[in-house]
Design a protein around this motif. Structure first.
Motif, PDB file in Angstrom:
ATOM      1  N   SER A 161      -2.433  -7.242  13.856  1.00  0.00           N
ATOM      2  CA  SER A 161      -3.826  -7.522  14.196  1.00  0.00           C
ATOM      3  C   SER A 161      -4.321  -8.813  13.545  1.00  0.00           C
ATOM      4  O   SER A 161      -4.186  -8.994  12.335  1.00  0.00           O
ATOM      5  N   PRO A 162      -4.936  -9.708  14.331  1.00  0.00           N
ATOM      6  CA  PRO A 162      -5.513 -10.921  13.725  1.00  0.00           C
ATOM      7  C   PRO A 162      -6.667 -10.608  12.782  1.00  0.00           C
ATOM      8  O   PRO A 162      -6.968 -11.384  11.876  1.00  0.00           O
ATOM      9  N   PHE A 163      -7.315  -9.450  12.975  1.00  0.00           N
ATOM     10  CA  PHE A 163      -8.437  -9.071  12.119  1.00  0.00           C
ATOM     11  C   PHE A 163      -7.989  -8.755  10.694  1.00  0.00           C
ATOM     12  O   PHE A 163      -8.792  -8.803   9.761  1.00  0.00           O
ATOM     13  N   ALA A 164      -6.708  -8.406  10.513  1.00  0.00           N
ATOM     14  CA  ALA A 164      -6.208  -8.046   9.191  1.00  0.00           C
ATOM     15  C   ALA A 164      -6.129  -9.244   8.251  1.00  0.00           C
ATOM     16  O   ALA A 164      -5.963  -9.076   7.046  1.00  0.00           O
ATOM     17  N   LYS A 165      -6.275 -10.449   8.775  1.00  0.00           N
ATOM     18  CA  LYS A 165      -6.129 -11.641   7.939  1.00  0.00           C
ATOM     19  C   LYS A 165      -7.422 -12.078   7.275  1.00  0.00           C
ATOM     20  O   LYS A 165      -7.399 -12.918   6.365  1.00  0.00           O
ATOM     21  N   LYS A 166      -8.554 -11.555   7.704  1.00  0.00           N
ATOM     22  CA  LYS A 166      -9.845 -11.991   7.192  1.00  0.00           C
ATOM     23  C   LYS A 166     -10.526 -10.857   6.432  1.00  0.00           C
ATOM     24  O   LYS A 166     -10.637  -9.734   6.937  1.00  0.00           O
ATOM     25  N   LEU A 167     -11.020 -11.162   5.242  1.00  0.00           N
ATOM     26  CA  LEU A 167     -11.666 -10.145   4.418  1.00  0.00           C
ATOM     27  C   LEU A 167     -12.900  -9.561   5.101  1.00  0.00           C
ATOM     28  O   LEU A 167     -13.166  -8.363   4.988  1.00  0.00           O
ATOM     29  N   ARG A 168     -13.647 -10.364   5.820  1.00  0.00           N
ATOM     30  CA  ARG A 168     -14.881  -9.853   6.427  1.00  0.00           C
ATOM     31  C   ARG A 168     -14.590  -8.873   7.560  1.00  0.00           C
ATOM     32  O   ARG A 168     -15.444  -8.060   7.909  1.00  0.00           O
ATOM     33  N   PHE A 169     -13.386  -8.927   8.112  1.00  0.00           N
ATOM     34  CA  PHE A 169     -13.016  -8.020   9.189  1.00  0.00           C
ATOM     35  C   PHE A 169     -12.314  -6.765   8.671  1.00  0.00           C
ATOM     36  O   PHE A 169     -12.465  -5.686   9.233  1.00  0.00           O
ATOM     37  N   ALA A 188      -6.655  13.739  -1.315  1.00  0.00           N
ATOM     38  CA  ALA A 188      -6.714  15.055  -0.669  1.00  0.00           C
ATOM     39  C   ALA A 188      -5.943  16.093  -1.471  1.00  0.00           C
ATOM     40  O   ALA A 188      -6.350  17.259  -1.558  1.00  0.00           O
ATOM     41  N   LEU A 189      -4.842  15.668  -2.081  1.00  0.00           N
ATOM     42  CA  LEU A 189      -3.976  16.592  -2.816  1.00  0.00           C
ATOM     43  C   LEU A 189      -4.505  16.908  -4.212  1.00  0.00           C
ATOM     44  O   LEU A 189      -4.492  18.067  -4.645  1.00  0.00           O
ATOM     45  N   LYS A 190      -4.993  15.885  -4.914  1.00  0.00           N
ATOM     46  CA  LYS A 190      -5.301  16.033  -6.340  1.00  0.00           C
ATOM     47  C   LYS A 190      -6.771  15.829  -6.689  1.00  0.00           C
ATOM     48  O   LYS A 190      -7.155  16.060  -7.826  1.00  0.00           O
ATOM     49  N   GLY A 191      -7.583  15.363  -5.742  1.00  0.00           N
ATOM     50  CA  GLY A 191      -8.957  15.020  -6.054  1.00  0.00           C
ATOM     51  C   GLY A 191      -9.089  13.566  -6.475  1.00  0.00           C
ATOM     52  O   GLY A 191      -8.105  12.818  -6.516  1.00  0.00           O
ATOM     53  N   THR A 192     -10.289  13.158  -6.822  1.00  0.00           N
ATOM     54  CA  THR A 192     -10.531  11.781  -7.242  1.00  0.00           C
ATOM     55  C   THR A 192      -9.882  11.524  -8.599  1.00  0.00           C
ATOM     56  O   THR A 192     -10.054  12.326  -9.527  1.00  0.00           O
ATOM     57  N   PRO A 193      -9.140  10.431  -8.738  1.00  0.00           N
ATOM     58  CA  PRO A 193      -8.545  10.150 -10.052  1.00  0.00           C
ATOM     59  C   PRO A 193      -9.613   9.869 -11.100  1.00  0.00           C
ATOM     60  O   PRO A 193     -10.721   9.448 -10.777  1.00  0.00           O
ATOM     61  N   THR A 194      -9.251  10.088 -12.347  1.00  0.00           N
ATOM     62  CA  THR A 194     -10.189   9.827 -13.436  1.00  0.00           C
ATOM     63  C   THR A 194     -10.085   8.396 -13.935  1.00  0.00           C
ATOM     64  O   THR A 194     -11.033   7.878 -14.530  1.00  0.00           O
ATOM     65  N   ALA A 195      -8.926   7.753 -13.691  1.00  0.00           N
ATOM     66  CA  ALA A 195      -8.731   6.385 -14.165  1.00  0.00           C
ATOM     67  C   ALA A 195      -7.744   5.660 -13.261  1.00  0.00           C
ATOM     68  O   ALA A 195      -6.832   6.273 -12.695  1.00  0.00           O
ATOM     69  N   VAL A 196      -7.930   4.347 -13.135  1.00  0.00           N
ATOM     70  CA  VAL A 196      -7.113   3.502 -12.265  1.00  0.00           C
ATOM     71  C   VAL A 196      -6.748   2.222 -13.004  1.00  0.00           C
ATOM     72  O   VAL A 196      -7.609   1.609 -13.657  1.00  0.00           O
ATOM     73  N   VAL A 197      -5.480   1.815 -12.909  1.00  0.00           N
ATOM     74  CA  VAL A 197      -5.033   0.508 -13.389  1.00  0.00           C
ATOM     75  C   VAL A 197      -4.233  -0.125 -12.265  1.00  0.00           C
ATOM     76  O   VAL A 197      -3.320   0.508 -11.717  1.00  0.00           O
ATOM     77  N   ALA A 198      -4.549  -1.381 -11.892  1.00  0.00           N
ATOM     78  CA  ALA A 198      -3.931  -1.961 -10.701  1.00  0.00           C
ATOM     79  C   ALA A 198      -3.611  -3.436 -10.869  1.00  0.00           C
ATOM     80  O   ALA A 198      -4.198  -4.138 -11.707  1.00  0.00           O
ATOM     81  N   MET A 199      -2.679  -3.896 -10.032  1.00  0.00           N
ATOM     82  CA  MET A 199      -2.380  -5.311  -9.886  1.00  0.00           C
ATOM     83  C   MET A 199      -2.207  -5.602  -8.400  1.00  0.00           C
ATOM     84  O   MET A 199      -1.751  -4.742  -7.641  1.00  0.00           O
ATOM     85  N   THR A 200      -2.571  -6.830  -7.990  1.00  0.00           N
ATOM     86  CA  THR A 200      -2.355  -7.273  -6.617  1.00  0.00           C
ATOM     87  C   THR A 200      -1.960  -8.742  -6.636  1.00  0.00           C
ATOM     88  O   THR A 200      -2.181  -9.446  -7.629  1.00  0.00           O
ATOM     89  N   THR A 201      -1.391  -9.202  -5.521  1.00  0.00           N
ATOM     90  CA  THR A 201      -1.283 -10.652  -5.352  1.00  0.00           C
ATOM     91  C   THR A 201      -2.684 -11.209  -5.100  1.00  0.00           C
ATOM     92  O   THR A 201      -3.628 -10.464  -4.847  1.00  0.00           O
ATOM     93  N   GLY A 202      -2.805 -12.525  -5.135  1.00  0.00           N
ATOM     94  CA  GLY A 202      -4.137 -13.122  -5.199  1.00  0.00           C
ATOM     95  C   GLY A 202      -4.791 -13.437  -3.879  1.00  0.00           C
ATOM     96  O   GLY A 202      -5.942 -13.881  -3.843  1.00  0.00           O
ATOM     97  N   PHE A 208       2.618 -13.465  -2.019  1.00  0.00           N
ATOM     98  CA  PHE A 208       4.065 -13.640  -2.035  1.00  0.00           C
ATOM     99  C   PHE A 208       4.560 -14.343  -0.770  1.00  0.00           C
ATOM    100  O   PHE A 208       5.359 -15.262  -0.826  1.00  0.00           O
ATOM    101  N   VAL A 209       4.086 -13.872   0.390  1.00  0.00           N
ATOM    102  CA  VAL A 209       4.607 -14.340   1.679  1.00  0.00           C
ATOM    103  C   VAL A 209       3.498 -14.831   2.600  1.00  0.00           C
ATOM    104  O   VAL A 209       3.563 -15.934   3.144  1.00  0.00           O
ATOM    105  N   HIS A 210       2.461 -14.009   2.769  1.00  0.00           N
ATOM    106  CA  HIS A 210       1.451 -14.244   3.808  1.00  0.00           C
ATOM    107  C   HIS A 210       0.294 -15.085   3.267  1.00  0.00           C
ATOM    108  O   HIS A 210      -0.788 -14.581   2.978  1.00  0.00           O
ATOM    109  N   GLN A 211       0.506 -16.380   3.168  1.00  0.00           N
ATOM    110  CA  GLN A 211      -0.509 -17.257   2.601  1.00  0.00           C
ATOM    111  C   GLN A 211      -1.628 -17.568   3.589  1.00  0.00           C
ATOM    112  O   GLN A 211      -2.626 -18.194   3.212  1.00  0.00           O
ATOM    113  N   ASP A 212      -1.468 -17.119   4.832  1.00  0.00           N
ATOM    114  CA  ASP A 212      -2.547 -17.249   5.818  1.00  0.00           C
ATOM    115  C   ASP A 212      -3.495 -16.052   5.779  1.00  0.00           C
ATOM    116  O   ASP A 212      -4.470 -16.006   6.529  1.00  0.00           O
ATOM    117  N   MET A 213      -3.231 -15.089   4.902  1.00  0.00           N
ATOM    118  CA  MET A 213      -4.101 -13.923   4.738  1.00  0.00           C
ATOM    119  C   MET A 213      -5.046 -14.126   3.568  1.00  0.00           C
ATOM    120  O   MET A 213      -4.624 -14.548   2.491  1.00  0.00           O
TER     121      MET A 213
END
Length: 348
Positions: A161-169, A188-202, A208-213
């Motif tokens: 989907s072309p819409f997947a490339k834009k944050l506003r979409f 659904a299985l465990k309920g809302t987590p109590t804590a989250v720690v995350a990393m993402t590409t920028g 890593f690959v999709h620099q047009d996203m």
């Protein structure tokens, strides 16, 4: 009991997944209309599936009195607006994942359903995947003892989907578009987590690959739940070879490994290729695992039947498939993004 009359809003990829479910529960429902702003696409869809009414304007669809429920199979950024209009027209709503592009929009959808006294169903297909249903039966029997750790991911090489490339979409990148499945399953299985720690590409040049996203093409999050269980949810657009949906459970007395997409009983080798192996596979040449009833195995057929059965009784869907569940999933995903941005644990 009268059949539920369905209006499909959208005639592209998601609508093709959902129509298969409706065709397999014709004793419960009938798709009476399809709408897409690409009118030729809608007309072709209607011809192929014998749907009597075709529209190019959503307002015309909402005005059709005989429709009971609107099934929103549109890009993420349109979910909220279309759901609010459908509720105003007195219709129930099924929304594809994610429920919306933001927590605020999802809250508006839930509020609109409550104001209209109508059902808002959230289409998370993993909850009806036969392999995951069987896995949960085994866990409930004590087969792996006390569950300690869960790994769940969805990944492939990039959205069609072309819409997947834009944050506003889309509202984000791989985590909101693909990670919504493992996160939705875990909530659904465990309920809302109590804590989250995350990393993402920028996003963009930081991917890593999709620099047009604009959004990230890889994301992973550690989730801690109230009962002490820990989980990893991963999503990425850097996986070649077809969609890869893997869930693993580790317990005090055993473990489970579930492969939703590459566990076909067929192993094929072809020098010339063939029509289809699995979703998002780039080729069918060489060794492949051609899917057998992929839509059933991913849960689409079961979720549609469940929604239709619930609508006949005008009752909410099971936990994980209600509007408020889709809202809760977005709150967790928002916390994942916040953790990645701020480089710290987020408490929910």
């Amino acid at each position: 009991m009268e059949k539920v009359k369905v209006g499909l809003l959208g005639a592209a990829f998601s609508a093709e997944l959902h129509i298969d479910g409706y065709l397999r529960c014709q004793e419960l429902s009938r798709v009476v209309a399809v709408c897409d702003r690409n009118l030729e696409l809608a007309r072709d869809f209607a011809r192929r599936y014998n749907i009597p009414y075709v529209f190019g304007d959503a307002d015309e669809l909402f005005a059709l009195g005989e429709i009971d429920v609107i099934d929103i199979c549109l890009p993420n950024f349109l979910h909220c607006e279309m759901a609010e209009k459908a509720f105003s027209a007195g219709k129930h709503v099924i929304s594809e994942k994610p429920l919306a592009t933001s927590v605020e929009e999802a809250e508006r959808m839930v509020a609109a359903a409550q104001k209209a006294h109508k059902q808002l169903y959230y289409a998370e297909d993993w909850l009806f995947a036969p392999a995951l249903l069987r896995a949960q039966e085994l866990i409930n029997q004590g087969a792996i003892g006390k569950p300690l750790f869960i790994k769940a991911k969805e990944s492939h090489s990039g959205s069609h989907s072309p819409f997947a490339k834009k944050l506003r979409f889309c509202g984000g990148g791989a985590m909101i578009h693909l990670g919504v499945h493992p996160v939705g399953f875990l909530v659904a299985l465990k309920g809302t987590p109590t804590a989250v720690v995350a990393m993402t590409t920028g996003g963009g040049a930081g991917n890593f690959v999709h620099q047009d996203m604009e959004g990230e093409d890889w994301a992973a999050a550690l989730l801690r739940f109230a009962d002490g269980t820990t989980a990893i949810a991963e999503a990425n657009y850097i996986t070649l070879g077809g969609m890869n949906d893997i869930i693993e459970f580790y317990g005090t007395e055993g473990r489970l490994h579930i492969d939703l997409t590459m566990s076909s009983p067929i192993t094929a080798y072809s020098r010339v290729g063939f029509d289809y192996a699995v979703e998002k596979a780039e080729t069918t040449i060489g060794w492949t695992k051609p899917a057998v009833d992929e839509r059933l195995m991913l849960g689409y057929i079961g979720e549609i039947r469940h929604f239709m059965s619930c609508l006949q009784q005008d009752k909410p869907a099971m936990k994980g498939l209600r509007g408020e569940d889709g809202l809760e999933v977005l709150k967790v995903i928002e916390a994942i993004y916040r953790s990645a941005r701020e480089g710290r644990q987020i408490t929910l």
